[in-house]
Structure formats: structure tokens, C-alpha cells
Design a protein around this motif. Structure first.
Motif, PDB file in Angstrom:
ATOM      1  N   ALA A 173       0.835  -1.199   0.000  1.00  0.00           N
ATOM      2  CA  ALA A 173       0.000   0.000   0.000  1.00  0.00           C
ATOM      3  C   ALA A 173       0.872   1.252   0.000  1.00  0.00           C
ATOM      4  O   ALA A 173       0.590   2.222  -0.705  1.00  0.00           O
ATOM      5  CB  ALA A 173      -0.931  -0.010   1.215  1.00  0.00           C
ATOM      6  N   VAL A 191      -0.581   5.082  -1.208  1.00  0.00           N
ATOM      7  CA  VAL A 191      -1.814   5.244  -0.439  1.00  0.00           C
ATOM      8  C   VAL A 191      -1.485   6.122   0.780  1.00  0.00           C
ATOM      9  O   VAL A 191      -0.480   5.886   1.443  1.00  0.00           O
ATOM     10  CB  VAL A 191      -2.362   3.870   0.014  1.00  0.00           C
ATOM     11  CG1 VAL A 191      -3.625   4.035   0.844  1.00  0.00           C
ATOM     12  CG2 VAL A 191      -2.625   2.981  -1.187  1.00  0.00           C
ATOM     13  N   PRO A 192      -2.296   7.151   1.053  1.00  0.00           N
ATOM     14  CA  PRO A 192      -1.981   8.047   2.165  1.00  0.00           C
ATOM     15  C   PRO A 192      -1.844   7.296   3.492  1.00  0.00           C
ATOM     16  O   PRO A 192      -2.590   6.351   3.744  1.00  0.00           O
ATOM     17  CB  PRO A 192      -3.188   8.998   2.220  1.00  0.00           C
ATOM     18  CG  PRO A 192      -3.877   8.851   0.919  1.00  0.00           C
ATOM     19  CD  PRO A 192      -3.525   7.523   0.353  1.00  0.00           C
ATOM     20  N   LYS A 214      -4.796   6.583   5.687  1.00  0.00           N
ATOM     21  CA  LYS A 214      -5.682   5.553   5.161  1.00  0.00           C
ATOM     22  C   LYS A 214      -5.082   4.167   5.399  1.00  0.00           C
ATOM     23  O   LYS A 214      -5.796   3.210   5.686  1.00  0.00           O
ATOM     24  CB  LYS A 214      -5.889   5.780   3.660  1.00  0.00           C
ATOM     25  CG  LYS A 214      -7.113   5.092   3.116  1.00  0.00           C
ATOM     26  CD  LYS A 214      -7.344   5.493   1.685  1.00  0.00           C
ATOM     27  CE  LYS A 214      -8.721   5.107   1.223  1.00  0.00           C
ATOM     28  NZ  LYS A 214      -8.965   5.600  -0.137  1.00  0.00           N
ATOM     29  N   LYS A 265      -7.569   2.026   7.457  1.00  0.00           N
ATOM     30  CA  LYS A 265      -8.265   1.018   6.652  1.00  0.00           C
ATOM     31  C   LYS A 265      -7.473  -0.286   6.544  1.00  0.00           C
ATOM     32  O   LYS A 265      -8.028  -1.362   6.705  1.00  0.00           O
ATOM     33  CB  LYS A 265      -8.519   1.587   5.249  1.00  0.00           C
ATOM     34  CG  LYS A 265      -9.392   0.709   4.380  1.00  0.00           C
ATOM     35  CD  LYS A 265      -9.757   1.435   3.100  1.00  0.00           C
ATOM     36  CE  LYS A 265     -10.471   0.511   2.128  1.00  0.00           C
ATOM     37  NZ  LYS A 265     -10.806   1.222   0.881  1.00  0.00           N
ATOM     38  N   TYR A 266      -6.164  -0.171   6.283  1.00  0.00           N
ATOM     39  CA  TYR A 266      -5.375  -1.381   6.056  1.00  0.00           C
ATOM     40  C   TYR A 266      -4.852  -1.982   7.357  1.00  0.00           C
ATOM     41  O   TYR A 266      -4.720  -3.186   7.476  1.00  0.00           O
ATOM     42  CB  TYR A 266      -4.210  -1.082   5.091  1.00  0.00           C
ATOM     43  CG  TYR A 266      -4.679  -0.924   3.680  1.00  0.00           C
ATOM     44  CD1 TYR A 266      -5.339   0.231   3.277  1.00  0.00           C
ATOM     45  CD2 TYR A 266      -4.515  -1.934   2.752  1.00  0.00           C
ATOM     46  CE1 TYR A 266      -5.806   0.373   1.995  1.00  0.00           C
ATOM     47  CE2 TYR A 266      -4.980  -1.790   1.450  1.00  0.00           C
ATOM     48  CZ  TYR A 266      -5.615  -0.636   1.077  1.00  0.00           C
ATOM     49  OH  TYR A 266      -6.095  -0.511  -0.190  1.00  0.00           O
ATOM     50  N   GLY A 267      -4.514  -1.130   8.329  1.00  0.00           N
ATOM     51  CA  GLY A 267      -3.945  -1.631   9.568  1.00  0.00           C
ATOM     52  C   GLY A 267      -4.989  -1.943  10.624  1.00  0.00           C
ATOM     53  O   GLY A 267      -5.128  -3.068  11.094  1.00  0.00           O
ATOM     54  N   ARG A 303      -8.188  -2.313  10.743  1.00  0.00           N
ATOM     55  CA  ARG A 303      -9.192  -3.357  10.507  1.00  0.00           C
ATOM     56  C   ARG A 303      -8.681  -4.722  10.933  1.00  0.00           C
ATOM     57  O   ARG A 303      -9.427  -5.537  11.490  1.00  0.00           O
ATOM     58  CB  ARG A 303      -9.541  -3.402   9.019  1.00  0.00           C
ATOM     59  CG  ARG A 303     -10.853  -2.776   8.663  1.00  0.00           C
ATOM     60  CD  ARG A 303     -11.065  -2.916   7.176  1.00  0.00           C
ATOM     61  NE  ARG A 303     -11.858  -4.076   6.877  1.00  0.00           N
ATOM     62  CZ  ARG A 303     -13.147  -4.010   6.585  1.00  0.00           C
ATOM     63  NH1 ARG A 303     -13.765  -2.860   6.566  1.00  0.00           N
ATOM     64  NH2 ARG A 303     -13.822  -5.094   6.316  1.00  0.00           N
ATOM     65  N   ILE A 304      -7.398  -4.985  10.654  1.00  0.00           N
ATOM     66  CA  ILE A 304      -6.821  -6.282  11.036  1.00  0.00           C
ATOM     67  C   ILE A 304      -6.445  -6.274  12.518  1.00  0.00           C
ATOM     68  O   ILE A 304      -6.657  -7.254  13.218  1.00  0.00           O
ATOM     69  CB  ILE A 304      -5.589  -6.594  10.166  1.00  0.00           C
ATOM     70  CG1 ILE A 304      -6.017  -6.664   8.707  1.00  0.00           C
ATOM     71  CG2 ILE A 304      -4.944  -7.895  10.599  1.00  0.00           C
ATOM     72  CD1 ILE A 304      -4.894  -6.903   7.747  1.00  0.00           C
ATOM     73  N   ILE A 343     -15.621  -8.896  10.207  1.00  0.00           N
ATOM     74  CA  ILE A 343     -14.468  -8.124   9.744  1.00  0.00           C
ATOM     75  C   ILE A 343     -13.552  -8.971   8.863  1.00  0.00           C
ATOM     76  O   ILE A 343     -13.076  -8.533   7.838  1.00  0.00           O
ATOM     77  CB  ILE A 343     -13.649  -7.575  10.935  1.00  0.00           C
ATOM     78  CG1 ILE A 343     -14.492  -6.565  11.720  1.00  0.00           C
ATOM     79  CG2 ILE A 343     -12.371  -6.908  10.459  1.00  0.00           C
ATOM     80  CD1 ILE A 343     -13.786  -6.051  12.967  1.00  0.00           C
TER      81      ILE A 343
END
Lengths: 317, 282
Positions: free
Chosen positions: A215, A220-221, A224, A228-230, A232-233, A306
Motif C-alpha cells: 500500500a 496510499v496516504p 488511510k 483502513k489497512y492496519g 481493521r486487522i 471483519i
């Protein structure tokens, strides 16, 4: 997914049945006759015998458990031996109070802890990270009853900003909210540190994974990537640990309600235990277990919601 | 012809004591595919990740310069490299199993990866689906809606290549693009790269330890050994007339180049290694 949900609910019901057996076993083991306790020191043996019969305490263990189980199925949790009111009604009156306390207490802690944990990861190794870590550890090591007593002494007694006891005047939302602040603060306090550390640790794990690098490589900023990427997991292990520690949340509500003399399940159950008011104790413990089981199932379903990998694993289950 | 990417005397060290890259020079021109080969630990991946400033924690550039389109990206503002990412430069990573986020759909991620491109999310999604079709993924609309774990390794690497092509970069860096794949998949991905080169005008840098990949795809090749670029030249020249002893030894180890059946696969011996250090870089 449906099969999984049904399985989890079935397991939850089994836990509740197990709790019923354990509670009745406790009545037999713990010294003190509930009927004698209910009638007071001046009761005659005849009166005690009659009440024992009425309460069904002369029946064999398994018969008592069975009767209780059948009654619970029809929504009847027994009769309070002191006030003579249905236990279900008494619980129903104070249950919302406890639920709101738990929800607000855990809620503010979560809303503060997640950004705090993320911030520590973003500013990793800097003084911000160290300050957040120090804060978390010191907050964790303070038990909630200590926090509750000091909060009460400082904000209610010394500064007189907030009410010390009760749950506010009926119908007056403002005073109810003011009465909620200190207990909710006391309950959530430890959780801030606990959750912030959990979020930080899981985020550090996730942010080192190759897909985060991907990412980044695509520009990707960073905000975000974190949210969104970190996150969530990272929320998956956080949620599962949270689910396990919910029992602690309910028990801390018991203490805090006693300290702030706030009507609720915890206040109800401690008073009932002191008076050997067994029907109330059993009813409350059963309802608390029910809440705990429900929240655990909810957390599990949320995790499956999730993480698609977990969802797929359960598809066959 | 001016270089698209030009690396001069680059030195990178890890935690202050291991020099992973020492005085490396490398050029990539528009329209050319360049291979960077070497064994594990030779510093080739470190070199590649330095280009976009994605060095692992602890690694830092000690000296030298990386210039992109004649502008230095390492001296000056830190953001210079970040602006290139996902715009002028795109990367394909080694392990397609872990290169995508496991809890987001491929389509969702391909939309995010176009963050530097203009257009609405809906348009980006449509572009992503079209690109998935372009790299040979069957039923691309369905696949865009799939999660990474629902796809095979080969399919994920195709999706990773689609991601890189979506941003229409001037430079495509592929870090071990076929290493994690089985032989059949590897052949398919090599085939895909060859096909894509026909209408892609930018430069390609392929980092690999597999000489077969270089032979199939590249115009020029750099050979790295122990952090140094020991040899550089056109692929044909190096394959037929390797000058540096390490390159010769490396070529001798390639099972595809063995002429007769051997009991053991050839390896580079320690005695041989001793001779490499005396040889001067060419």
C-alpha cells in the motif's frame, strides 16, 4: 455463517444450564439456611420449615434445578423472599442502569484507547509513544475500586462538581447523566490503558506485514493505511481479547455500583448475598451470565464480519 | 539517451555494521527491461527498495545518489520519493500470498492503489476490472469482488501486476516477481510480462536470482555480488561471454544450462568465492 451462529448460541445455552447447576450446588454447600435468613432471628422452627417447603428447598438437588429451569423457561425467576416481589421484575427495573453504565464506561475507554494506540504506532519510538506507554501501564495498574473511591473523593466530595451517589432524579436526563459520569469514568479508566496497549501491539504486528508495504509503494496516504489497512486487522485480536475480558467488566460494574450506591444489577446482587436472598442471587447471576454469553457471541460474530478468512472457515462449520 | 533512473555510487548499510550495497551504479532507460541478478543476500532487493524509499527499518543510505528523470530523489526533501510511489514508479512484490491486504477485496485495494490518479472511485473500479481482464484473469468482475485468500498464487501475482500497470508508471520495479510461484505459474507470468512489454513504453527493472527470467525478459543485466555490482552488460553478451568469475560461476550453477546429466546440482564452492574478491568490477 448461520450454522456457526446457531452453534455458538447453543454453546451459550449450555453454559447457562451449567451455571444453574453450579448455583444450586452452591446453595447446598454454603452454610446458612435461606429460609431462616429470610425470616430473621425471631422465627420459629415451624415457620422456617414452612418457608423451606414453599421455596422447594426440601426437594432433592436435581428436582430443584429442574424446577428452576422450567420456571426460567417461562420467564419466572422466582420470588424475592424479603420483598415478595418477582425477581424478574426487580432485575428488569435495574438492568438498563447497569447496561448503560457498562456501555458508557467501555465506550469512552474504547474511543480514547484506539486513537491512542494508533498514535503510539504512528509516532513509534518518539516521546509520544513512550508517554502513551507510560500512561497505559500506570492506568492499568490502578484497580477500578481505587479509581472509583478517589474519583468520588475528589470530584464529588472536595470539588462538589458531580453527585456522589445514586443514579439521578427520575425523569431528569441531565441529573442522570451527571450521576453517570463518575461511575463510568471509574469503570473505563483501566480499560483505556489495557485497550491502548492491545491496539498498539496488534497494530505494530500488522504494520510490519508485506501488504502494508504494498500500500505504501502505491502511495496510499498514511492515514488511510493506518485506519483502513492496519486497524481493521488489528481490531481482530483486540476484539477477541476484549470478549474474554468482558466478565471483568461486569464484575467491575458490581463494585462501582456498590461504591457509588448506584441502583443496578451489582447493587442488587451484593445486597441479596448479604441477606441470603437466594432467589435474587440466582436470578441476577443467571442474567449476568446471559449478558456475558451474549456479548461474547456478539464479539465472535463481529470478528467474523471483519475477517473474510474466518467467515469462510465457518462456512463449512 | 538520458536515463529514466540513474543510480550512482549508492551505499546502504544495515544498523551501521553491514554494508548491503556498496558503491552501486545502475541505469534504466525508457522502453528497456533491465535485470538485476545475484544470490540471496547480494543486496539486490535492498537496492530496489531504496529507489522508492521503502528500505526496511534500520537501513539507511550512507552515500551516493538516486536520480529519477534527472532529478535527485535522495538528496533534498524526504517526500520526493513518496511522490513517485504509485505514480511514476510502481512495484510488484515477491510474495503474492502476502502482498494484498487479507480483509479487503482485490477491487477495493486496486481502487486505493490508484490514489495518485484522477477520477472517481467508480471509474477507478471499472479501470481495475478492465486491467484484471488485461492480465488474463478470467471473470474479472467476480475476481475484483474476491478476497486475496480466494485466489491462487498465480492469479494474485497477475492482480499485483495489474495493480502496477493501473497507475501507468514510467518505471516498473518487479522484486522477485516469480520466486514464490511454481514452475508452471512462473512460465505464465514471464509470458505475461513479455506480452505486456509490447504496449508498455516505460522502463522495467526486474530483480531476480533466476537467470532464466533475465534471459527471457531483459535487454540488459546487472550482476550483484556481496553488495557490489560486479558486471553489467547486454543480456546476450553476459550469457555468452561472462567476464567476472562470479558471473561465470553463477551461470555454471543454472540447471537449465547444464549440458549433461549431473549427480548433484552444481554449487559455488568456497575456493571459487575466494577468487571473486580479487576480480575487479567491470
Amino acid at each position: 455463517m448461520l450454522a456457526y451462529t446457531i452453534k455458538r448460541i447453543g454453546l451459550g445455552l449450555l453454559i447457562l444450564i451449567g451455571v444453574m447447576f453450579a448455583m444450586y450446588a452452591a446453595v447446598f454447600i454454603v452454610p446458612g439456611n435461606p429460609a431462616r435468613a429470610a425470616l430473621g432471628p425471631r422465627a420459629t422452627q415451624e415457620m422456617i420449615d414452612r418457608l423451606t417447603r414453599e421455596m422447594g428447598l426440601d426437594q432433592p438437588y436435581l428436582v430443584q434445578v429442574y424446577n428452576f429451569f422450567v420456571n426460567v423457561l417461562s420467564g419466572n425467576l422466582g420470588i424475592d423472599v424479603i420483598s415478595n416481589r418477582p425477581v424478574a421484575t426487580e432485575i428488569w427495573e435495574v438492568l438498563p442502569n447497569t447496561l448503560i453504565l457498562c456501555l458508557v464506561g467501555l465506550g469512552w475507554a474504547t474511543l480514547l484507547a484506539i486513537p491512542l494506540g494508533c498514535l503510539a504506532v504512528l509516532k513509534r519510538g518518539t516521546w509520544v509513544d513512550r508517554a502513551a506507554s507510560l500512561l497505559s501501564v500506570s492506568v492499568i495498574s490502578l484497580p477500578y475500586y481505587v479509581v472509583a473511591i478517589y474519583a468520588l473523593l475528589i470530584f464529588a466530595v472536595q470539588l462538589n462538581w458531580l453527585p456522589a451517589i445514586g443514579d439521578g432524579d427520575p425523569g431528569d436526563i441531565g441529573s442522570q447523566i451527571r450521576a453517570l459520569i463518575l461511575p463510568a469514568f471509574a469503570i473505563g479508566f483501566t480499560w483505556v490503558g489495557y485497550l491502548a496497549r492491545l491496539v498498539r501491539a496488534s497494530m505494530l504486528d500488522v504494520m510490519g506485514e508485506p501488504h502494508i508495504r504494498t500500500a505504501r509503494a502505491f502511495g496510499v496516504p498514511e492515514w488511510k493505511i493506518v485506519t483502513k489497512y492496519g486497524l481493521r486487522i488489528a481490531l481482530i485480536p483486540t476484539l477477541s481479547l476484549l470478549a474474554v475480558s468482558l466478565g471483568g467488566l461486569i464484575s467491575s460494574a458490581v463494585f462501582v455500583e456498590v461504591i457509588f450506591s448506584r441502583p443496578g444489577i451489582g447493587k442488587l446482587v451484593t445486597a441479596a448475598v448479604n441477606l441470603r436472598n437466594y432467589p435474587v442471587v440466582m436470578g441476577t447471576v443467571l442474567v449476568m451470565t446471559g449478558i456475558y454469553v451474549t456479548l461474547t457471541i456478539a464479539a465472535d460474530l463481529l470478528i467474523a464480519r471483519i475477517d473474510p478468512r474466518i467467515r469462510d472457515a465457518f462456512r463449512g462449520a | 539517451m538520458t536515463a529514466l533512473l540513474s543510480i550512482r555510487d549508492l551505499t546502504i548499510d544495515y544498523a551501521g555494521h553491514v554494508q548491503a550495497v556498496r558503491g552501486a551504479n545502475l541505469d534504466v532507460h525508457l522502453g528497456e527491461a533491465v535485470g538485476l541478478v545475484g544470490e540471496s543476500g547480494s543486496g539486490k532487493s535492498t537496492l530496489a527498495s531504496a529507489i522508492t524509499g521503502l528500505l526496511p527499518i534500520g537501513a539507511r543510505i550512507l552515500g551516493g545518489d538516486i536520480a529519477f528523470k534527472n532529478e535527485s530523489v535522495t538528496s533534498g526533501r524526504k517526500q520526493a520519493q513518496q511522490i513517485l510511489r504509485g505514480d511514476e514508479i510502481a512495484m510488484v512484490f515477491q510474495d503474492p500470498m502476502t502482498a494484498f491486504n487479507p480483509v479487503l477485496t482485490i477491487g477495493d485495494q486496486l481502487v486505493d492503489f490508484q490514489s495518485r490518479m484522477p477520477g472517481k472511485a467508480r471509474e477507478k473500479y471499472a479501470r481495475a476490472v478492465a486491467m484484471l481482464a488485461r492480465v488474463g484473469i478470467p471473470d474479472p468482475a467476480l475476481r475484483a469482488n474476491s478476497y486475496p485468500h480466494e485466489m491462487s498464487g498465480g492469479m494474485r501475482q497477475r492482480a499485483a501486476i495489474a495493480a502496477a500497470l493501473l497507475v501507468n508508471p514510467s518505471l516498473l520495479i518487479a522484486d522477485e516477481p516469480t520466486t514464490a510461484l511454481d514452475v508452471t505459474m512462473e512460465a505464465q507470468i514471464i509470458h505475461l510480462f513479455r506480452e505486456l512489454r509490447q504496449d508498455y513504453g516505460g522502463g522495467i527493472l526486474i530483480v531476480t536470482h533466476h537467470l532464466g527470467v533475465v534471459a527471457e525478459l531483459c535487454d540488459r543485466v546487472y550482476v550483484m555480488y556481496r553488495g557490489e555490482v560486479v558486471e553489467e552488460g547486454a543480456v546476450d553478451d553476459i550469457f555468452h561471454e561472462p567476464r567476472h568469475p562470479y558471473t561465470r560461476a553463477l551461470l555454471a550453477c543454472d540447471p537449465a544450462r547444464l549440458h549433461e546429466r549431473a549427480g548433484y546440482l552444481p554449487v559455488i564452492t568456497d575456493a571459487e568465492r575466494a577468487t571473486f574478491m580479487q576480480a575487479r568490477p567491470r
